[in-house]
Design a protein around this motif. Structure first.
Motif, PDB file in Angstrom:
ATOM      1  N   PRO B 263       0.813  -1.224   0.000  1.00  0.00           N
ATOM      2  CA  PRO B 263       0.000   0.000   0.000  1.00  0.00           C
ATOM      3  C   PRO B 263       0.847   1.275   0.000  1.00  0.00           C
ATOM      4  O   PRO B 263       0.319   2.357  -0.267  1.00  0.00           O
ATOM      5  CB  PRO B 263      -0.797  -0.106   1.305  1.00  0.00           C
ATOM      6  N   GLY B 264       2.151   1.137   0.306  1.00  0.00           N
ATOM      7  CA  GLY B 264       3.013   2.313   0.372  1.00  0.00           C
ATOM      8  C   GLY B 264       2.714   3.128   1.596  1.00  0.00           C
ATOM      9  O   GLY B 264       1.655   2.984   2.194  1.00  0.00           O
ATOM     10  N   PRO B 265       3.610   4.021   2.002  1.00  0.00           N
ATOM     11  CA  PRO B 265       4.987   4.068   1.520  1.00  0.00           C
ATOM     12  C   PRO B 265       5.817   2.878   2.008  1.00  0.00           C
ATOM     13  O   PRO B 265       5.625   2.404   3.117  1.00  0.00           O
ATOM     14  CB  PRO B 265       5.511   5.382   2.123  1.00  0.00           C
ATOM     15  N   MET B 266       6.691   2.410   1.135  1.00  0.00           N
ATOM     16  CA  MET B 266       7.501   1.223   1.444  1.00  0.00           C
ATOM     17  C   MET B 266       8.707   1.559   2.313  1.00  0.00           C
ATOM     18  O   MET B 266       9.322   2.600   2.150  1.00  0.00           O
ATOM     19  CB  MET B 266       8.047   0.637   0.137  1.00  0.00           C
ATOM     20  N   ASN B 267       9.030   0.625   3.188  1.00  0.00           N
ATOM     21  CA  ASN B 267      10.347   0.638   3.829  1.00  0.00           C
ATOM     22  C   ASN B 267      11.201  -0.364   3.072  1.00  0.00           C
ATOM     23  O   ASN B 267      11.207  -1.557   3.392  1.00  0.00           O
ATOM     24  CB  ASN B 267      10.254   0.191   5.288  1.00  0.00           C
ATOM     25  N   GLU B 271      10.380  -4.489   5.101  1.00  0.00           N
ATOM     26  CA  GLU B 271       9.363  -5.507   4.806  1.00  0.00           C
ATOM     27  C   GLU B 271       9.434  -6.030   3.368  1.00  0.00           C
ATOM     28  O   GLU B 271       8.817  -7.029   3.035  1.00  0.00           O
ATOM     29  CB  GLU B 271       7.953  -4.983   5.115  1.00  0.00           C
ATOM     30  N   ILE B 272      10.172  -5.343   2.524  1.00  0.00           N
ATOM     31  CA  ILE B 272      10.269  -5.784   1.118  1.00  0.00           C
ATOM     32  C   ILE B 272      11.655  -5.448   0.593  1.00  0.00           C
ATOM     33  O   ILE B 272      12.187  -4.375   0.869  1.00  0.00           O
ATOM     34  CB  ILE B 272       9.147  -5.117   0.266  1.00  0.00           C
ATOM     35  N   SER B 273      12.243  -6.386  -0.127  1.00  0.00           N
ATOM     36  CA  SER B 273      13.575  -6.099  -0.663  1.00  0.00           C
ATOM     37  C   SER B 273      13.410  -5.328  -1.969  1.00  0.00           C
ATOM     38  O   SER B 273      12.435  -5.515  -2.701  1.00  0.00           O
ATOM     39  CB  SER B 273      14.351  -7.389  -0.885  1.00  0.00           C
ATOM     40  N   PRO B 274      14.340  -4.428  -2.256  1.00  0.00           N
ATOM     41  CA  PRO B 274      14.202  -3.564  -3.446  1.00  0.00           C
ATOM     42  C   PRO B 274      14.009  -4.355  -4.733  1.00  0.00           C
ATOM     43  O   PRO B 274      13.214  -3.951  -5.578  1.00  0.00           O
ATOM     44  CB  PRO B 274      15.521  -2.783  -3.453  1.00  0.00           C
TER      45      PRO B 274
END
Lengths: 307, 307, 307
Positions: B263-267, B271-274
């Motif tokens: 949903p953003g904004p991403m860390n 929690e998610i790899s680039p």
């Protein structure tokens, strides 16, 4: 002629022909702001995002008014109320904005190069509204428009730019623009504010303001960042004002028909004395009026005015 | 078919038919944002108030763009500049806004139930743009729109929702929506972030992310509130990333054609790899694009599109 | 009849004929806000700047909605995000705004007289949206509109204004307006909040609220600035509420058909008890609705509606 570029990132990249096209277009838009109905339907259905990571009144307001006079929709995003606080990267913020399909993004950022990064990643047109100490192209364009309208030309004029040359994006953009357009540019300021390599940009540097002002057609005073006093870049505001302010005395060294410019906001009594700011040489408010016209021109040229 | 409700407060209250109507309407509005002239006169003369008690870029901007593309007027009120600081109650603020006769109010508030209170008191349509840890219905609708458009259907798919399930309004709205539309939902996160009674909502809960991801068609990563690190909800960001991030390794457990949502904004890197965020499975930016369309659909349906 | 003035700075300067013209015009605009399409093209192509140096929800929102219903463009400038932080003078900020050629400037400022300074320096019309403890003319106009619509007249009525008379621009503007229109005004509040010379404005002052309320047709409660408690202007909020709140008991002293007004935001339980704020005498929300109509009338009359 058309403007065949997607973005306006700096004056450095613009050709004389492009600058001339932008100024000519701005001249023609100037009239819209004096009409009874200050609105043309040119950009109806287009949307412009103002993405401001630094506080600003005049630049943001000028872009917003310019967009609205062209009937574009405007959406303001300022860092203080944005998810920037949540630690999102600039790229992610930008890609998100892109995904909402605006037509043009105006960005101001404290990091030099931020608009360039956006320009390379996004399909939208990007206008740099000031990036760090790098460039502030719309300021230089409105300055050149003002000079041209007051002097009839730029080529052959002597322009003095006075202040913190090292940290001023206004100085940098104007140096690129004015030298390109054929003016002779002299920069002056305290030694700590004059970068050593500045003369490689084709200007003359001097630490005595009198030398810069002498016979100048254009005197451009830069805003002193008063917060730098604490950083020991200059001894005190009082001393700065004593040696580098434009006042009734030293303006006598310039040409009698010289014009005085300032990008604002002014520190009256510091870099410029009130009687000069409000005096007959001042074109400071013309700059503001022309700013709206220059921004209308850029919005127009970048969003289809050249198609 | 018509949408016969005044407000959109949560997915919990919506029927499958209503969700389908909204998604169908959103699909048809998607095209408007790709036009040269991104504006239809549908809501001309209507005004939409964006009443945001929490900072937000994407949601507020998305609603503002959606309203403007429908030719509605938008007025932004954010808590930081409002009379909230003067101690007025939410109800009084809301009754005041009502008295100015807008057509629709979009509200984001840190208190669960705030939009419901407004909906019961005001004659205007209310859209919940996120209330505490309760619901964020427009997010779930744009998520379902994205799934439907990528997968052709929602029913029968396996959706994994990973992160702080207990405090996420995004999770809660999606759980209601996806189970209702026939998906099988598995939620996963640290034990401290998995409410005990969550399975009563018709989902499967597991503390191992691998189990949730296995054979998933949809992987929905939630933003971790990094400020919770101090509250000892999880030991450290590093450890959270080690056990609950989506990365190249564990995504291999999912179906080959799985889609990754956020949903953003991403860390990034938490929690998610680039490489997953920017990889071929990611539909994260589609979500943003669809968000504008979903909000256009709701504004349209609630302000007369169903009359 | 035409409104032959450039600015609306205070009620003190307005004649009975001018006030009547404004109220009559506002009455006719009231209907626009109840239409399905709440928009008239009257001010298309005009731009209105909302220059707010103090935080505000209802006044800024009311002006913004009023301008948009007339099809004007609105640009909001708030001190918190403006170059005010950079130390620019109000005059320079104003001259800059003038140079961008808006049609009208609405200003709220903590300094009494700020709008007057702008009015004397700028060619644009200025509307005072509240200046220090001086005047808040649009509030008094919407109050008079509300009284006239509820009572059919203003002349001959008894109006009680209760609270911090000394520091209230709402009180001051209403005193000018109501006495001018023929009402008998009684002001009441703690002795520290009742300026000695107030009776020279043609009102009666008393420190007992009961005396003010007795047989009143109109009871206007002022917001108490709770932050003044620390300044020892009154002993405590509790004590203030005990002696100067409007409640079920003391309202019985007023005329049976009295109306209760409050400019908002209310401190429920301090200057007004909730059952009175929400009770049958309250016209508080009518005030808000009428505020939009009054501001539409002023925008219209000042930008050409009188030509």
């Amino acid at each position: 002629m058309k403007l065949s570029r997607k973005d306006i990132l700096g004056i450095k990249e613009l050709s004389v022909e492009e600058i001339t096209l932008i100024l000519d277009t701005a001249d023609s838009f100037l009239e819209v702001s004096t009409r009874e109905i200050k609105k043309v339907p040119t950009l109806r259905g287009k949307s412009v995002i103002n993405l401001f990571y630094e506080a600003s009144t005049r630049t943001r307001t000028s872009f917003e008014i310019a967009a609205k006079r062209l009937s574009a929709d405007t959406i303001n995003i300022s860092a203080s109320t944005s998810s920037v606080v949540k630690g999102e990267t600039l790229i992610d913020t930008a890609k998100n904005i892109e995904a909402m399909n605006p037509d043009l993004i105006v960005i101001r950022h404290s990091a030099a190069g931020a608009p360039h990064m956006l320009a390379s990643l996004l399909r939208q047109s990007i206008i740099n509204a000031g990036d760090g100490a790098h460039e502030h192209p719309t300021q230089a364009l409105l300055d050149m428009m003002t000079i041209r309208s007051r002097k009839g030309r730029i080529a052959g004029l002597k322009a003095a730019i006075i202040g913190d040359i090292a940290h001023s994006r206004v100085a940098r953009s104007n140096i690129h623009g004015l030298t390109k357009m054929g003016a002779h540019v002299v920069v002056s300021g305290p030694a700590t504010m004059l970068p050593r390599e500045i003369e490689t940009l084709g200007v003359t540097a001097c630490t005595r303001i009198d030398e810069a002002i002498k016979d100048a057609d254009i005197i451009m005073m830069l805003r002193i960042q008063t917060e730098r006093e604490k950083q020991n870049v200059f001894p005190s505001l009082r001393e700065y004002a004593q040696y580098f302010s434009l006042n009734r005395k030293n303006i006598a060294l310039a040409r009698e028909d010289c014009i005085v410019m300032h990008p604002g906001p002014m520190n009256r009594g510091v870099e410029i004395s009130p009687e000069i700011a409000d005096g007959p040489h001042s074109v400071i408010l013309d700059q503001v009026t022309n700013g709206v016209a220059v921004r209308m021109a850029l919005l127009y040229l970048l969003t289809g005015g050249n198609s």
